[in-house]
Enzyme design. Structure first.
Site, PDB file in Angstrom:
ATOM      1  N   ILE A 425      -8.623   5.719  -5.997  1.00 24.55           N
ATOM      2  CA  ILE A 425      -8.352   5.268  -7.372  1.00 24.55           C
ATOM      3  C   ILE A 425      -6.952   4.683  -7.527  1.00 24.55           C
ATOM      4  O   ILE A 425      -6.579   4.228  -8.608  1.00 24.55           O
ATOM      5  CB  ILE A 425      -8.512   6.427  -8.367  1.00 24.55           C
ATOM      6  CG1 ILE A 425      -7.594   7.595  -7.994  1.00 24.55           C
ATOM      7  CG2 ILE A 425      -9.949   6.873  -8.443  1.00 24.55           C
ATOM      8  CD1 ILE A 425      -7.625   8.739  -8.987  1.00 24.55           C
ATOM      9  N   MET A 427      -3.212   3.143  -5.088  1.00 27.01           N
ATOM     10  CA  MET A 427      -2.475   3.047  -3.830  1.00 27.01           C
ATOM     11  C   MET A 427      -1.106   2.462  -4.126  1.00 27.01           C
ATOM     12  O   MET A 427      -0.984   1.438  -4.811  1.00 27.01           O
ATOM     13  CB  MET A 427      -3.232   2.185  -2.826  1.00 27.01           C
ATOM     14  CG  MET A 427      -2.585   2.124  -1.452  1.00 27.01           C
ATOM     15  SD  MET A 427      -3.626   1.260  -0.257  1.00 27.01           S
ATOM     16  CE  MET A 427      -2.632   1.439   1.223  1.00 27.01           C
ATOM     17  N   GLY A 431       2.077   6.388  -1.088  1.00 23.45           N
ATOM     18  CA  GLY A 431       0.896   7.171  -0.795  1.00 23.45           C
ATOM     19  C   GLY A 431      -0.343   6.589  -1.438  1.00 23.45           C
ATOM     20  O   GLY A 431      -0.293   5.610  -2.177  1.00 23.45           O
ATOM     21  N   VAL A 433      -4.031   7.595  -3.632  1.00 23.81           N
ATOM     22  CA  VAL A 433      -4.579   8.591  -4.557  1.00 23.81           C
ATOM     23  C   VAL A 433      -6.104   8.511  -4.516  1.00 23.81           C
ATOM     24  O   VAL A 433      -6.684   7.414  -4.576  1.00 23.81           O
ATOM     25  CB  VAL A 433      -4.062   8.350  -5.988  1.00 23.81           C
ATOM     26  CG1 VAL A 433      -4.599   9.430  -6.930  1.00 23.81           C
ATOM     27  CG2 VAL A 433      -2.536   8.337  -6.018  1.00 23.81           C
ATOM     28  N   ASP A 541      12.014   5.906 -11.186  1.00 27.52           N
ATOM     29  CA  ASP A 541      10.923   4.958 -10.907  1.00 27.52           C
ATOM     30  C   ASP A 541       9.956   4.903 -12.086  1.00 27.52           C
ATOM     31  O   ASP A 541       8.737   4.882 -11.896  1.00 27.52           O
ATOM     32  CB  ASP A 541      10.199   5.357  -9.620  1.00 27.52           C
ATOM     33  CG  ASP A 541       9.331   4.220  -9.078  1.00 27.52           C
ATOM     34  OD1 ASP A 541       9.605   3.043  -9.404  1.00 27.52           O
ATOM     35  OD2 ASP A 541       8.373   4.501  -8.343  1.00 27.52           O
TER      36      ASP A 541
END
Length: 773
Positions: A425, A427, A431, A433, A541
């Site tokens: 779902i 990226m 990482g 997800v 972020d």
């Protein structure tokens, strides 16, 4: 009397003692030798004014916070003017030491800055415009490997011929290019010695000799000492005496006449013994000799006495009278100069007194600031101590936070169907997800790239923060798999704010009143992070991709892997942290953080400002602040707003737009405080949004009661029938089964925990939702 008039005319040809010397300096360490040489050379010659000339390059671009440059045509006028003023001030500060050198010698000095790319033409134009006749420059260093002419040589060639150019190297005169007047005067002296006045061919002691040498492209010369003014007067009077004696021998006039008579021829002969006004080329050395007229009067009297036997008494008397007259005039001028000098000293004293007063005031202000800083530091230390004591008390009462739930790697692999692409779902750079079901709970698993060491640090950082803090608008951490750097979060049905704003998956648009609320929710979470005790937290972020939405469009901030905890010893909101490798996402990174590496809570404020502008426009962040600012200035803000959000209220939307622009200011000091200014303004806007949402909800059909889950009290997304015959939301009843074996409705034991999908009810709910949107 004609002889006296001739002498007066000759003395009148001498230049005044006032002199302006131009010194071209570039501000390097060699410039002080050039200024020092000029002071030693010209200050003893009388009243001198120095003009320090500096040529700095033309300003064609303005630096940006990103570290690059933009042209003047692309920058704002106020930014260009401020940058030019800063460059001019820095140049003046660089030239102050040379101005102080002149002030120590009590010399009037003026600093002139010229903005030009061609140094040679700039200096030549300034000399030509002001008709200066003295220019001092630094001699350029040359070597056997250098090509072409040096800078000092090119300057010497381009300077107008009426100006003398002195090139100085290491505090010594290297070369001189004389002016036309000095050249003519020197040549005249070579051919006109005192033998023309005394009729003695062997006499050469009074000649003014000049030696010339050619040094590359520059011409240098050296003057020998010329005879003093009394000696020259003696030679001139001797020539007049010889002429008179010769005339008296040829004529039959009476020796007792005592009257000096000169015919036209004799007058011309006498005048021819002296250089005319156009041929004289009287140099500054002659001018300095004229300044010594008063001092040389004694020697002149003795020299005059030696010639008294040869000249008529009346002629000597007239000349003494004229010289006395000139002496009185010089005395008057000397008094005027003394008065001006006193006035200058008085002005200097006043400036010094003002400087001392300003200095005392600055020291007082500095002392007060230090005292205030000490009191503030003491208060902060006291507040920090009280906060620590409070934390200790709270920990003693309620105990530490619960540890996170640990999952095995096998559970993660099984829940994600071996990381199936169908379950992916999201990226990002750090990482991937996946959507999964762990212990009958729908969750989101983020798998970091653990093969890189700094990824493990991000995993530990996010794990440490999320296990210590809780907030309604921060993503909840359900657990983790420490062995493979996996984090398990609550699942957010509506994905990220970026996906909804940019309509990546054809999802419904977010109404404007929900966007107002989301802005308030994000700001409240940031204020919570920035004011957390004992360590303030900076997200670093923040962006729409890291703001997630649940099934009710409630927003939560996630991805705290790049967050940083500020030093607990300096937990003030204004505290900064030095980061040698700035991280984050382009267009959301604080420009000052990117340029200096200093991170602070105001860095999150900049990113939040960009989020507000994207909530308003649903556009990418690149150049978005400029776009919105231009639209406001042009009075057409409505043209850049997202039309899919509905009818934006004009006044409130303008306020929110300006608030977003103020948060996205380039300078950190220009951004508003998030807690004291931004959040209160969003509170008022949220009230307007809540009223609009209530009106919109009242106009929509109310869902039937059987659409609601008995446990969640909300419309179901995945209705399932349990063994007790009631329909529940799947995730709610599965969570219930983890801790209970009885029915939530009847409180009776259940024969089994099997669930059957209620497709009929699901179809009715989906139809109602489609009408709602």
């Amino acid at each position: 009397m004609e002889g006296n008039e001739i002498i007066e005319d000759l003395l009148a040809l001498l230049p005044p003692t006032s002199l302006t010397v131009v010194i071209a300096i570039n501000g390097n360490r060699k410039s002080k030798f050039v200024v020092k040489w000029a002071l030693e050379k010209f200050v003893p010659e009388g009243k001198v004014m120095f003009k320090l000339l500096h040529v700095r390059p033309m300003i064609t671009a303005v630096p940006t916070p990103m570290g690059n440059f933009i042209s003047l045509s692309q920058a704002r006028d106020d930014v260009v003017a401020a940058y030019k003023k800063e460059v001019e001030w820095q140049t003046t500060e660089k030239l102050l030491p040379y101005k102080k050198m002149c002030a120590q010698r009590k010399v009037q000095v003026e600093i002139v800055q010229i903005e030009a790319d061609d140094v040679v033409n700039a200096i030549a134009s300034e000399v030509s415009k002001c008709t200066h006749n003295k220019l001092v420059i630094g001699a350029s260093s040359r070597s056997i490997f250098s090509r072409g002419q040096s800078l000092s040589s090119r300057i010497s060639k381009c300077i107008p011929s009426f100006c003398s150019v002195y090139a100085v190297s290491k505090g010594k005169l290297s070369s001189v290019r004389p002016s036309d007047s000095e050249t003519i005067g020197s040549i005249k002296d070579d051919y006109s010695d005192t033998s023309s006045l005394t009729n003695d061919p062997s006499s050469d002691t009074s000649s003014s000799q000049t030696e010339w040498t050619d040094q590359g492209s520059a011409t240098s010369y050296r003057h020998f000492h010329s005879p003093s003014l009394p000696v020259q007067r003696f030679q001139a009077l001797s020539a007049i005496n010889n002429t008179l004696l010769h005339k008296r021998t040829d004529s039959n006039e009476s020796k007792n006449s005592g009257i000096l008579s000169l015919d036209t021829g004799q007058g011309e002969n006498i005048l021819s013994s002296f250089p005319s006004n156009s041929e004289a080329g009287i140099t500054n050395s002659r001018a300095s000799s004229f300044n010594n007229l008063v001092r040389d009067h004694q020697s002149w009297t003795s020299d005059q006495a030696s010639t008294s036997d040869a000249l008529p008494d009346i002629s000597s008397g007239n000349q003494l009278s004229d010289l006395h007259k000139h002496r009185l005039e010089d005395s008057i001028k000397l008094k005027e100069w003394n008065l001006k000098e006193e006035e200058t000293k008085e002005l200097a004293k006043q400036e010094k007194d003002m400087y001392e007063a300003v200095k005392r005031e600055a020291e007082y202000v500095k002392e007060r600031a230090e005292q205030e800083a000490a009191r503030r530091k003491e208060a902060e230390a006291k507040a920090l101590h009280e906060a620590k004591e409070k934390d200790k008390l709270e920990n003693a009462l309620v105990g530490p936070l619960q540890q996170y739930q640990k999952f095995t790697w096998e559970e993660i692999v099984s829940a994600t169907s071996s990381f199936s692409e169908k379950l992916k779902i999201g990226m990002g750079a750090y990482g991937t997800v996946y959507k999964c079901s762990l212990h009958h709970t729908v969750a989101a698993v983020k798998v970091l790239h653990s093969e890189e060491a700094h990824r493990s640090r991000q995993f530990q950082q996010e794990l440490e923060i999320l296990t210590k803090i809780r907030h309604p608008h921060l993503l909840i951490l359900l657990g983790a798999c420490p062995d493979h750097d996996c984090l398990v979060y609550e699942y957010m049905e509506n994905g990220s704010l970026e996906e909804r704003l940019l309509r990546k998956y054809n999802s419904p648009s977010i109404p404007w009143f929900e966007r107002y609320r989301i802005a308030w929710e994000v700001a409240s979470a940031l204020v919570f992070l920035h004011n957390s005790k004992p360590n303030p937290i900076v997200h670093r972020d923040l962006k729409p991709a890291n703001i997630l939405l649940d099934h009710n469009l409630v927003s939560k901030i996630g991805d705290l892997g790049l967050s940083i905890m500020l030093n607990s010893e300096n937990s003030s909101i204004s505290t900064t942290y030095k980061d040698t490798g700035p991280v984050g996402t382009l267009c959301y990174i604080d420009p000052e953080y990117q340029r200096t590496g200093l991170i602070s809570p105001k860095s999150d404020v900049y990113a939040f400002g960009m989020v507000i502008l994207q909530l308003l426009t649903a556009k990418p962040a690149i150049a978005l602040a400029h776009l919105v600012e231009t639209a406001i200035d042009d009075g057409c803000l409505v043209n850049v707003l997202d039309p899919e959000a509905g009818n934006w209220p004009t006044e409130e939307t303008m306020e929110l737009s300006k608030l977003g622009l103020s948060c996205a200011e380039l300078r950190r000091s220009d951004r508003p405080d998030l807690k004291d200014r931004v959040l209160p303004a969003l509170d008022r806007l949220k009230e307007v949004a809540d009223k609009a949402r209530d009106l919109a909800s009242s106009a929509q059909p109310t869902p039937p009661n059987h659409f609601f889950c008995p446990i969640l009290k909300d419309v179901m997304d995945e209705p399932c029938v349990a063994a007790d015959g009631y329909t529940y939301e799947r995730r709610a009843i599965e969570k219930w089964f983890e801790e209970n074996d009885k029915s939530p409705m009847t409180n009776l034991p259940l024969p089994n925990k099997n669930l059957i999908q209620n497709y009929t009810l699901l179809s009715a709910i989906m139809e109602w939702k489609s009408r709602k949107h």
